[in-house]
Motif scaffolding. Structure first.
Motif, short mmCIF file in Angstrom:
data_model
loop_
_atom_site.label_atom_id
_atom_site.label_comp_id
_atom_site.label_asym_id
_atom_site.label_seq_id
_atom_site.Cartn_x
_atom_site.Cartn_y
_atom_site.Cartn_z
N THR A 65 0.82 -1.22 0.00
CA THR A 65 0.00 0.00 0.00
C THR A 65 0.86 1.26 0.00
OG1 THR A 65 -0.14 0.13 2.43
CG2 THR A 65 -1.77 -1.25 1.29
N SER A 66 2.17 1.10 0.05
CA SER A 66 3.06 2.26 0.09
C SER A 66 3.01 3.02 -1.22
CB SER A 66 4.50 1.81 0.36
OG SER A 66 5.41 2.87 0.12
N PRO A 67 2.82 4.33 -1.18
CA PRO A 67 2.81 5.11 -2.43
C PRO A 67 4.17 5.08 -3.12
CG PRO A 67 2.84 6.56 -0.51
CD PRO A 67 2.59 5.18 0.01
N TYR A 68 5.24 4.86 -2.36
CA TYR A 68 6.57 4.81 -2.94
C TYR A 68 6.80 3.50 -3.70
CZ TYR A 68 7.08 8.68 0.28
OH TYR A 68 6.89 9.86 0.96
N PHE A 69 6.25 2.42 -3.17
CA PHE A 69 6.32 1.14 -3.89
C PHE A 69 5.54 1.25 -5.20
CE2 PHE A 69 4.47 -3.12 -4.69
CZ PHE A 69 5.64 -3.84 -4.86
N LYS A 70 4.40 1.94 -5.15
CA LYS A 70 3.58 2.12 -6.35
C LYS A 70 4.30 2.99 -7.37
CE LYS A 70 -1.00 3.64 -7.87
NZ LYS A 70 -2.30 4.23 -7.46
N LYS A 71 4.94 4.07 -6.90
CA LYS A 71 5.66 4.96 -7.81
C LYS A 71 6.83 4.22 -8.48
CE LYS A 71 4.66 9.42 -5.63
NZ LYS A 71 5.26 10.58 -4.90
N TYR A 72 7.52 3.41 -7.70
CA TYR A 72 8.65 2.64 -8.23
C TYR A 72 8.18 1.70 -9.33
CZ TYR A 72 12.38 -0.90 -8.21
OH TYR A 72 13.37 -1.77 -8.57
N SER A 73 7.08 0.99 -9.07
CA SER A 73 6.55 0.04 -10.04
C SER A 73 6.04 0.75 -11.29
CB SER A 73 5.43 -0.78 -9.40
OG SER A 73 5.88 -1.47 -8.25
N GLU A 74 5.34 1.85 -11.10
CA GLU A 74 4.80 2.59 -12.24
C GLU A 74 5.91 3.18 -13.09
OE1 GLU A 74 2.25 5.43 -10.37
OE2 GLU A 74 0.49 4.09 -10.40
N PHE A 75 6.99 3.63 -12.45
CA PHE A 75 8.11 4.20 -13.21
C PHE A 75 8.74 3.14 -14.09
CE2 PHE A 75 12.58 5.17 -13.86
CZ PHE A 75 12.52 6.48 -14.32
N LEU A 76 8.96 1.94 -13.55
CA LEU A 76 9.56 0.87 -14.34
C LEU A 76 8.65 0.44 -15.48
CD1 LEU A 76 11.20 -1.40 -11.60
CD2 LEU A 76 12.30 0.29 -13.09
N ALA A 77 7.33 0.46 -15.23
CA ALA A 77 6.39 0.06 -16.28
C ALA A 77 6.37 1.08 -17.42
CB ALA A 77 5.00 -0.10 -15.69
N ALA A 78 6.48 2.36 -17.07
CA ALA A 78 6.41 3.42 -18.07
C ALA A 78 7.76 3.71 -18.73
CB ALA A 78 5.86 4.70 -17.45
N ASN A 79 8.84 3.29 -18.08
CA ASN A 79 10.18 3.57 -18.59
C ASN A 79 11.04 2.30 -18.59
OD1 ASN A 79 10.18 6.79 -18.53
ND2 ASN A 79 9.29 6.06 -16.60
N PRO A 80 10.78 1.40 -19.53
CA PRO A 80 11.57 0.16 -19.59
C PRO A 80 13.06 0.47 -19.68
CG PRO A 80 9.69 0.06 -21.08
CD PRO A 80 9.79 1.48 -20.61
N ILE A 81 13.85 -0.11 -18.79
CA ILE A 81 15.30 0.12 -18.77
C ILE A 81 16.00 -1.20 -19.06
CG2 ILE A 81 17.23 0.99 -17.40
CD1 ILE A 81 15.21 2.40 -15.61
N PRO A 82 16.57 -1.35 -20.25
CA PRO A 82 17.26 -2.61 -20.59
C PRO A 82 18.35 -2.94 -19.57
CG PRO A 82 16.99 -1.22 -22.52
CD PRO A 82 16.62 -0.38 -21.35
N ASP A 83 18.38 -4.20 -19.13
CA ASP A 83 19.41 -4.69 -18.21
C ASP A 83 19.39 -3.97 -16.86
OD1 ASP A 83 20.39 -6.40 -20.25
OD2 ASP A 83 21.58 -4.76 -21.08
N TYR A 84 18.25 -3.40 -16.51
CA TYR A 84 18.17 -2.72 -15.20
C TYR A 84 18.31 -3.73 -14.06
CZ TYR A 84 16.14 -0.50 -11.06
OH TYR A 84 15.92 -0.03 -9.79
N ILE A 85 19.13 -3.38 -13.07
CA ILE A 85 19.30 -4.19 -11.88
C ILE A 85 18.94 -3.33 -10.67
CG2 ILE A 85 20.94 -5.45 -10.44
CD1 ILE A 85 22.59 -6.00 -12.92
N PRO A 86 18.02 -3.77 -9.81
CA PRO A 86 17.64 -2.98 -8.63
C PRO A 86 18.86 -2.65 -7.77
CG PRO A 86 16.13 -4.80 -8.95
CD PRO A 86 17.27 -5.03 -9.90
#
Length: 214
Positions: A65-86
């Motif tokens: 329910t964290s808004p920061y977890f949601k923002k993180y997920s939405e950013f990755l969905a909208a901005n695919p980053i090849p070979d991204y590693i957390p």
């Protein structure tokens, strides 16, 4: 991003035998449905991978329910980053932590700037967390917004007047004694004693009992 073949996907999603979801074929009138089905399968995999992360790491479900977890997920969905590693364990606890602390301090600075002219009250209260550990919380209250200063885990410590006094003096020194006008606590004997010592140490600061505890 990790690409999973059809066999690996079967570990996460129940798929029909011989499914070609990993490489949707172009069939007349079925392309849209195949792509939609493929997208649904990938979302299912992502959900199950996220769930496994929660379960295996013992993460609180409240994180979902964290808004920061949601923002993180939405950013990755909208901005695919090849070979991204957390971020790694080391980077989370060093570089990124220092950057976030600096970011928070910048946001709080306008409130701290009012202390020099409006004064600051140091407030303290005792709590217990979900593990029943005794915590002593110290906050700063002023004409601006209240600020959380610190929380001390006092497990296994004798919380007498001397111990409480040390906590208050350290908190006062952290925000500059010139900015502090009073210390507010409950009416317990150890708090009264600490308040008296604080008044003797800093003649311009006075101790006040919280009206809730009077």
């Amino acid at each position: 991003m990790v690409q999973l073949d059809a066999r690996k996907k079967a570990d996460y999603v129940s798929l029909p035998e011989g499914s070609d979801l990993s490489q949707p074929k172009k069939r007349k009138g079925s392309t849209g449905r195949a792509l939609e089905k493929f997208s649904f399968a990938n979302r299912n995999i992502a959900d199950k991978l996220a769930a496994r992360m929660f379960y295996a790491s013992g993460l609180s479900f409240n994180l979902a329910t964290s808004p920061y977890f949601k923002k993180y997920s939405e950013f990755l969905a909208a901005n695919p980053i090849p070979d991204y590693i957390p971020p790694t364990y080391s980077r989370l606890r060093t570089t990124l932590l220092a950057q976030e602390k600096a970011n928070i301090n910048r946001k709080l600075q306008p409130i701290g700037d009012t202390w020099k002219t409006k004064g600051l009250s140091i407030c303290s209260d005792r709590w217990s967390d979900i593990k029943r550990r005794p915590l002593i919380n110290i906050m700063g209250a002023s004409s601006g917004e209240p600020i959380f200063l610190k929380s001390i885990n006092s497990s296994g410590v004798v919380k007498d007047g001397g111990y409480i006094t040390k906590l208050f003096i350290k908190a006062i020194e952290d925000v500059d004694p010139k900015n502090v006008v009073q210390v507010i606590t409950d009416n317990a004997k150890n708090m009264k004693l600490a308040g008296t010592i604080v008044e003797e140490t800093f003649p311009h600061i006075f101790w006040t009992s919280c009206v809730v505890h009077v």
